[in-house]
Scaffold this motif. Structure first.
Motif, short mmCIF file in Angstrom:
data_model
loop_
_atom_site.label_atom_id
_atom_site.label_comp_id
_atom_site.label_asym_id
_atom_site.label_seq_id
_atom_site.Cartn_x
_atom_site.Cartn_y
_atom_site.Cartn_z
N TYR A 12 -48.40 10.49 -11.27
CA TYR A 12 -47.47 11.10 -12.21
C TYR A 12 -48.18 12.16 -13.03
N THR A 52 -38.42 9.86 -7.83
CA THR A 52 -38.55 8.41 -7.87
C THR A 52 -37.37 7.78 -8.60
N GLU A 79 -43.27 14.76 -16.14
CA GLU A 79 -42.04 14.21 -15.60
C GLU A 79 -42.01 14.26 -14.08
N ASN A 80 -43.05 14.78 -13.45
CA ASN A 80 -43.08 14.92 -11.99
C ASN A 80 -43.92 13.82 -11.36
N ALA A 81 -43.57 13.47 -10.11
CA ALA A 81 -44.28 12.44 -9.36
C ALA A 81 -44.73 13.02 -8.03
#
Length: 377
Positions: A297, A323, A300-302
């Motif tokens: 992570y 996700t 806010e991005n995975a």
């Protein structure tokens, strides 16, 4: 002068030869690494870092409402005195289980004891007066109305005795229901009043957990809906219960309604006041999933590192994914991957995008990476 220039030129030539040799050595090492060295592409010591492998697969996830609640006893009360008075006897121990009506403390009752003695004397005198006037009335010596008045005086005296006994009974504080007592600092001789907490009493055979539910779920929740709850005090252990009541009003500020669940509590492990993480099941679905350790992570991005075959052997490609839920050590994948994709299963902080890697094990959404399974055996 000539000798000095000669030595300078010789030194420069030597440095140049050393640089050329270093460059050739690096180029040769890269060529060997690209061929994978012994064992083919991606194998041997020149094939990159060894990594555990996880395979994207299907896994069942439950739709749940997760909220924070507070545990309370089925019945709870602060035991106080009805009036300001000294304590003469303490009849309980801290943490003791008591039955309903069991005496807890006795208050000083000298005036009440004296009132009992006076009331008994009044009753005895009223009984004698009544017997005498009744006998005279039966013989016709005294009017019957005197006997009736004596009977009324006797009843008044008996009522006064009952009232005196009730006031004396108020000097003994009893448990209003069965439960477990808390800690106390009260001792004989302590002056207590209506605002003094003598001890606490909790019925913890069943605990109530109050928690807020967003109003959009009110239509799908009803008394009897199953819930599970966890407390940080017990790690991953879950406690099952059911919703007993929903409040009649929705809070205008939070737009939530308070739900009350009841959870059996054998052994009294859950204590009143504990914070409880409550989950209300709303259904089950099947989605793609990967182990939590395979997801990285950033804000806010995975991201995940997908394994791909290329001219240099197996490399790790960084892929952004969407996700969903996290449950049972697995992360739901909404988009970005396909079933069967192989990923770097752990140690993502040591991987660079596009770097060569050596798969050392394989695992899927149904379990941990293969290395972990082997270690467990």
């Amino acid at each position: 002068m000539f000798k000095r220039h000669f030595f300078l030129v010789a030194a420069a030539v030597l440095v140049g030869l050393m640089a050329v040799a270093a460059v050739m050595r690096i180029a040769f090492a890269e060529e060997e690494g690209g061929r994978g060295g012994p064992g083919g592409p991606g194998g041997g010591r020149g094939g990159g870092q060894a990594v555990a492998v996880a395979v994207v697969g299907q896994r069942t996830f439950s739709d749940q409402i997760r909220v924070l609640g507070v545990a309370r006893g089925l019945r709870s009360v602060n035991v106080t005195a009805p009036a300001s008075e000294l304590i003469t006897r303490v009849l309980f121990r801290d943490g003791q289980y008591v039955r309903a009506g069991q005496p807890l403390v006795e208050l000083q009752a000298r005036e009440e004891d004296a009132a009992i003695i006076e009331a008994r004397a009044r009753v005895a005198q009223a009984e004698r007066d009544y017997e005498r006037t009744r006998t005279l009335a039966e013989r016709g010596v005294a009017p019957r109305v005197l006997a009736e008045q004596a009977l009324a005086d006797l009843e008044v005296a008996r009522a006064g005795l009952a009232a005196a006994r009730a006031r004396l009974g108020d000097r003994v504080i009893r448990a209003p229901f069965g439960g477990v007592l808390g800690l106390t600092t009260i001792t004989p001789g302590t002056l207590v009043g209506p605002n003094t907490v003598i001890t606490t009493l909790d019925d913890v055979s069943t605990v109530r957990v109050d928690f807020p539910i967003p109003e959009r779920f009110v239509a799908v929740l009803r008394p009897g809906t199953a819930i599970t709850a966890q407390s940080d005090a017990f790690g991953d252990q879950t406690f099952g219960g059911r919703i007993a009541l929903l409040d009649t009003r929705v809070d205008e500020t939070t737009r939530a309604v308070i739900a009350r669940a009841e959870i059996p509590n054998p052994g009294g492990r859950i204590r009143p006041g504990m914070s409880m993480n409550v989950a209300v099941a709303q259904g089950v679905r099947t989605s793609l999933a990967v182990p939590e350790a395979a997801v990285q992570y950033e804000g806010e991005n995975a991201f995940v590192y997908r394994l791909a075959q290329g001219e240099r052997g197996t490399t790790a490609q960084r892929v952004e994914v969407d996700t969903g839920a996290v449950e049972g050590g697995f992360v739901e994948i909404l988009s970005g991957l396909d079933a069967g994709d192989r990923l770097v299963g752990s140690g993502l902080n040591r991987i660079q995008p596009g770097a060569p890697v050596r798969p050392a094990g394989q695992g899927g959404a149904s379990g941990a990476p293969a290395q972990a399974r082997k270690a467990a055996r």
